[in-house]
Structure formats: structure tokens, C-alpha cells
Design an enzyme around this catalytic site. Structure first.
Site, short mmCIF file in Angstrom:
data_model
loop_
_atom_site.label_atom_id
_atom_site.label_comp_id
_atom_site.label_asym_id
_atom_site.label_seq_id
_atom_site.Cartn_x
_atom_site.Cartn_y
_atom_site.Cartn_z
N ASP B 297 6.70 21.62 8.72
CA ASP B 297 5.66 22.12 7.84
C ASP B 297 6.34 22.45 6.53
OD1 ASP B 297 6.94 24.75 8.72
OD2 ASP B 297 5.53 25.42 7.19
N CYS B 335 -0.10 3.62 -3.04
CA CYS B 335 -0.94 4.53 -2.25
C CYS B 335 -2.38 4.04 -2.18
CB CYS B 335 -0.89 5.92 -2.87
SG CYS B 335 -1.80 7.16 -1.93
N CYS B 337 -4.89 6.14 -1.04
CA CYS B 337 -5.76 7.31 -0.86
C CYS B 337 -6.95 7.23 -1.82
CB CYS B 337 -4.98 8.61 -1.06
SG CYS B 337 -4.68 9.07 -2.78
N CYS B 340 -6.04 7.61 -5.51
CA CYS B 340 -5.41 6.43 -6.12
C CYS B 340 -6.38 5.26 -6.21
CB CYS B 340 -4.14 6.06 -5.36
SG CYS B 340 -2.81 7.25 -5.66
N HIS B 366 -3.70 13.34 -2.51
CA HIS B 366 -2.68 12.32 -2.69
C HIS B 366 -1.33 12.74 -2.12
CE1 HIS B 366 -0.03 9.35 -4.27
NE2 HIS B 366 0.70 10.34 -4.74
#
Lengths: 405, 405
Positions: B297, B335, B337, B340, B366
Site C-alpha cells: 500500500d 495508458c 484509462c 487518457c 490515472h
């Protein structure tokens, strides 16, 4: 009433008495313009229809979420489409100051810039000038002001205003008008309205891309019915692409606002859309639609959401309220938006109190869904007849009196 | 290395030399526990696998977006799923202070509360205690502190820490440990590590729902290899559900961190996941995976996004940079996403400079996609063999040296 557009459109009287075949009002005469508007049904002065723009259709009556800086705060274009948005509003003045209209033009125009492929209307900046009138200098040429953002002195004129909006490539541009305070003396209103007309002529002369960007004339005249009528007739004679009713929703009593709408509408051509700027609460919208308005914008659903005010069928609700601490119900039992499908009031309250940016995002999504559902119901009520519209009005009236808090 | 779990799991040595059939490490012996972990492939100490939790599977190596207050800032659960998130992290301490674990329990638990139906891990609050160590009073009983939020004095103990996390109903709970500063004298570290062990025993004794909420033991020991080894062995002997490596990423040199990971891992059982808390940059993650870590994390992708730092295949990029003013490219050419696919750097820069909340939302989406893509590539590289892992390391190394600014 005598319509200056009688050769192209039916009179308002004719509309009020019957349903229309979908072809009756198709605006073939407008094919060289950016807009065409087709009334599909009427109920008294109220009409439902379809506005065709260079970026697709708008079902009317329509509500435009406010996206001042080229974004409806917290919403993606995908979100907006998903909740039934046909058209959004941005602000020419603010985009001129930052990032600049030429930059947006070079990047492919405002649609490409903000990733929204549907119609866009830009407000001209007239209202911004109005709201900063203490520091601005208004002359016949235009308004000289200093933008708080960068401290630079700028001059906004009708010509620049058209240049900005055409560079942005929006579907609907607002003329540059003078929006004055309320109350105002008759003489001051009359002189200001005359200036607005002169500025409109300069806007018209400045246009370079009328087939891509429509220009809306703005009817002024304060709360003086004769000035309103005269201005509406003057603008109608110019055969504008569409018409806005401006200078209202600036603090005057609600009845006066509706009275001015009622006074103005019969003098606008039937075959063009009518946009009531900055209005309003659900009841205001229902009442204005009943009087023949087609298009609305208001910061209420979006700004309220950021302040934790939620619109529900049961009334307005403050998400911060301690009563919601253990409330596992959705915001609005009648709503099918993502927020209501996914989260409890208790969680949304927690997000809001924790200053989490997911809170304004989810509340905005919900409030806009509430508004778009109202518009969809109005679109259905008009062909259904007077009883359906009345029901909506009774509901909106009782809604105004309720408050979940 | 001698594994204290040798009856249930293969030794690390055996793992390092061959690929595994999917059945080889299925953890049947764990069926009464909240977790089971299946190693699916190894490459040296690195392993890819699948962690089964009461709320579904986690593909490992895995990265957990940080959702301290029960929300990954700006992201909906739908967003998180869409970008490939299997598990999220929340913070027991913060949710205890607001809105309170009992309230969340009454509302159906943290999964229902935040609308996330996948696995959740909660950090215990040990790090929060650490970061406010100047105002907290640490005793053998626990930590007495005053939460800045409400000014109330509270006592956090191992028992309360378990109670909170079980009430939240999370899949993975962290033991309450003492996380001390770096650098620290050996004697102080040794005493603190012993206290962490005593607190772990109290955590274990306080559990009421071990089948629903797993408890992770946290290996401490500062930067002293012998203390690390001893503590890892001590914890392994307790047959914890899973293991965390704590007390790192607090300012020590990168090599020291990796050294401690390398020192610790061989003493943890192969059939349990290993979580390296608070790490890190892509290169840190690759290096830790190579050394046998399964779970991560870090606030980097989310917090950076809110400060305008973007992770791209070409390096880090500051979205505020003037150079991006006219840049019509997506943030990251590699990318896919939503950000993007939909928006230019110029528009995202405009949103960020205008303080629009859509900016942190889109940049977070992103950056998290960037991290989840890295994890997916690591999951693929491990069965593919050493060359694939090396390639990823070279890429991550060269990435660290690049900066789009």
C-alpha cells in the site's frame, strides 16, 4: 399578438389549442443557420420539442448544467451523458481569462478541449460584468475591467465577445448585453436596454461563423412590461437564431419574474427556442415551461451539492444533519442514480463531514439527476395534456414547502 | 532457513527452483481461517498467487489503494474495480474517531458502508500513533492521545484495536504495534519490538471473529538484522493468518529497507502472504516483489495526483508545468484509462490550475491505473521467468531516473 415570424411559424394562439403533427413546425427555413427547432407538442403556451445543433439534438424543455470553466464541477462528460444531459453551459468570459479562447481554439475548440461532444452554450460574460459592476467601467464601447485572477486590465466588447465564442466553437453563443441591478429606475432601464440593442447589432456584424455558432439575442427591459414588449419585438424583427430572457433572477419577487416571462413570450417567434437565464428552483422551471420557456440553466443543483444540500422527492435535505448519522436509506427513494443505488445517507454524510471530494461528486451526480428527471417529466407532461402539467406543478409547489430538515 | 510451517508449506528453497502446479500449495489447513493463500508461480523468492478472503480473491502481488476514511479520495468503488483493484486499505484509527466503529457496524459493516464488496485491509493506527508521537503517551497498556479532530482524549490498546477492526468487519486486520522513529538505538528498538510482541499476544487473545477477520502480525526490529530475524521467527511460530513487515519506509535509506526485507522474508512461512507496509515507488515495489513480498500500500499514486504529480511511462510529470499548456496528448501514451482516453494534458492542466475537483479525480484514476498495470505486469512476469522480472526492474529503474519536467 402578432408574430414577426408569421410566415415561418404558427402563431402562439394556434399552438395553444391543439397537438401538432411532428412536421407542422419543422424549420426548413433555418437550414442555413446553426440551429433548427421543431416543436413536437404543445399545451397552452408550453411546448416540448427538439433543438438541432451542430453537435446533435437537445430534447426540450431542457436544463443545462453549469460548467463555467469548461467542466461541470466533479462530473465527467460520461457522467453527464449517463444522467440524461443533452447540453451544457460554459462561460465565455471565464474561459477567455483562463486558459484563453485562442488556446482552446488551437486545441480543437471547446468540445474537444472538455471532451464533451454534445451541444454547448456559452454565457457571454454580461452577468460577470454585472456582478462586478462596482469595479468595472461601462462605456458605449464595452466594459473595461480587471480580472481578479490575473489582475490584468481587459476590455470586453460585443465584437470580442463574439470572437471568443466563435473561437471556442460553441453551438449557442450569447450576445453581449448589459445586465443591470434590480430595482432600477425606468429611465435607466430604458437607456440600458437601448444600449443592449446597439451592442446586439455590433454582435451580429461581428459574426464570422453563423452556420456553426448560433447567436442568441437577450431580451431586457427590467420589470417594465412595455419596455420588455418593445425589446422582444425589436429582437424578433432581427430574426435571431434563438432568444433569451435576461435581466431576471437578480433578486426580484418570483411573481414579477413570471409576469415578465408571460409578458415577453408572446412577442417571440414560435419557431425559435426561448431560454430563461439563471432559473431556477423546480417550481420556477415548471412555471416558466408552462409559460412557453424551452431552455434553462442554474447553479442550484451543482452549487447546492457542494454545500451539502440535496434535492430529493421529499424536499431539500442538508447532508450534514445529525439526524442522518445512522440513516441507511439512499438520498432519495425515488432516484435510480449511481449515488442512490450505491450509498446510504449515513455514508454520504460521513464523506461530506470528512471533506472528501467524493462527497461533492456524488451529491452533484444526484442533484443533476433530480433536475434531468424533472425535465424528462415535463417533456412527457406536455403531450399528455394540461392535467399532467398541473400535477407536476402541484408536486413542485408542495416540494418547495417541504424540507427534510 | 528452517520454516516453522514446514508441515504445511514447502520451503522457500524448494520454491525458488521450480514452477508449481496450482495445487501444490493450496492451503487446506487454513480452511477454518479467514484467509487462504495459494502460490501459483515463483521466480526465486518472488511469487505470484491468489489470496482468498471472505470478500473474494486478490491476485498477488497486489497493490492496495489507500482509502483512509473509507474512501479512496475521489474514486467510487466502480472506478476502483474498473481500473483493476482487488483490495483497498482503510484506517481503523481514523474510522474509530469518525464516524465510529460501532456506528459503521450498525450500518452493516465497512463493506456496506463504503459500497465496496471486495476485500478490505485496515491499518491499525500504529502509524498514526507514530506520526503524532510528540503528543501521545505510550505505556504498556497502550497509547493515550488526543485526536486533533474532536480534542477528546482516547486510549488505544491492542484489545480496542481488534475490537474496532472486527466491528468494521474487515477481511484483514493489523495487529496494534509500536512503530518507532528512525534512526533508533538498538536497545530502544529491542524493547519496542518486545512490546509489539506482547501487544500481539493481547490482540490474539482479544479476537472474537477469527473466521471473518484475519489478523496480521507485524515484524519489527528496526534496521537490526538479528532483531528482525528473531521477531520474524517469533511471529511465524504463532502461525499468524498473514505477516506484515513494519517499521520501514520511515526515512531510512532505500538499500537498508530492501536489506531488511531480504533478511526477514526467509523466516516467514511460504504459505502466508507478506505485506510491506507503506511502500512505495514502482522500483521499490519491483525490488520487494523480487524478494518475496506479496502485498503493498502507498499514498504515492493518490496523494501525488492531488498535488498534480502524474505517473507516466515516460516518468513523473507535473501537470502544472507551463510546457503542457498546448499539449494535446494524453497524460500517458501507454495508458488506456478513462482519463487518457478522454482528455489532453492541456485540459487537465487547465482543470488543475482552476482548482476544479475533476482534476484530482481524473489524475487519481490515472495514477492508480499506472500502479495496477505495474502489478498486473509483475503477476505475469513471475511465471514468465527471471528475464521478464529483470526487464521490469530495468524499466522501473530507468523510470525513476526520468522526469518529464
Amino acid at each position: 399578438m402578432s408574430s414577426p415570424q408569421s410566415s415561418k411559424a404558427l402563431s402562439s394562439k394556434a399552438l395553444s389549442s391543439k397537438a401538432l403533427s411532428s412536421k407542422a413546425l419543422s424549420s426548413k427555413a433555418l437550414s442555413s443557420k446553426a440551429l433548427s427547432f421543431q416543436v413536437q407538442a404543445t399545451c397552452g403556451p408550453a411546448r416540448s420539442g427538439r433543438l438541432m445543433t451542430p453537435h446533435g439534438p437537445v430534447r426540450t424543455p431542457a436544463f443545462m448544467p453549469v460548467g463555467t470553466y469548461g467542466t461541470v464541477k466533479g462530473m465527467t462528460p460520461e457522467d453527464l451523458r449517463g444522467l440524461g444531459t443533452d447540453i451544457v453551459l460554459a462561460n465565455a468570459y471565464h474561459l477567455w481569462v483562463r486558459p484563453g479562447h485562442r488556446q482552446i481554439e488551437e486545441l480543437g475548440g471547446l468540445h474537444t478541449f472538455m471532451g464533451w461532444d454534445g451541444p454547448i452554450l456559452t454565457d457571454s460574460g454580461g452577468y460577470q460584468v454585472f456582478s462586478m459592476r462596482d469595479v468595472n467601467k461601462v462605456t458605449e464601447l464595452g466594459v473595461r475591467f480587471r480580472a481578479p485572477l490575473d489582475g490584468l486590465h481587459r476590455m470586453l466588447t460585443p465584437e470580442i465577445c463574439v470572437e471568443i465564442q466563435e473561437a471556442l466553437g460553441v453551438d449557442l453563443a450569447m450576445a453581449f448585453d448589459e445586465c443591470i441591478e434590480w430595482p432600477a429606475e425606468r429611465d435607466r432601464v430604458a437607456r440600458s436596454t437601448e444600449r443592449t440593442t446597439r451592442w446586439l447589432h455590433r454582435c451580429l456584424a461581428a459574426r464570422r461563423r453563423p452556420e456553426r455558432t448560433a447567436l442568441l439575442g437577450i431580451v431586457q427591459g427590467g420589470l417594465y412590461p412595455d419596455l420588455r414588449v418593445a425589446h422582444a419585438q425589436e429582437l424578433a424583427a432581427l430574426d435571431m437564431d434563438a432568444y433569451a430572457i435576461g435581466g431576471l433572477s437578480v433578486g426580484e419577487p418570483r411573481d414579477e419574474l413570471l409576469g415578465m416571462v408571460e409578458t415577453t413570450i408572446p412577442h417571440l417567434p414560435v419557431g425559435r427556442i426561448r431560454y430563461l437565464m439563471g432559473v431556477g428552483f423546480p417550481l420556477d422551471i415548471v412555471d416558466a415551461v408552462t409559460r412557453g420557456v424551452d431552455l434553462f440553466d442554474c447553479v442550484l443543483p451543482t452549487r447546492s451539492a457542494r454545500f451539502g444540500q440535496v434535492f430529493t422527492v421529499l424536499g431539500r435535505m442538508n447532508i450534514k444533519h445529525a439526524r442522518l448519522r445512522d440513516d441507511r436509506r439512499p438520498l432519495d427513494p425515488a432516484c435510480a442514480c449511481y449515488t442512490c443505488r450505491s450509498f446510504s445517507r449515513a455514508y454520504l454524510r460521513h464523506l461530506f463531514l470528512s471533506n472528501e471530494i467524493l462527497a461533492p461528486r456524488l451529491l452533484t451526480l444526484h442533484n443533476l439527476t433530480f433536475y434531468q428527471r424533472l425535465m424528462a417529466r415535463l417533456q412527457d407532461a406536455i403531450p399528455a395534456g394540461p392535467a399532467a402539467l398541473d400535477d407536476l406543478r402541484v408536486e413542485a409547489q408542495s416540494w418547495m414547502e417541504r424540507n427534510e430538515d
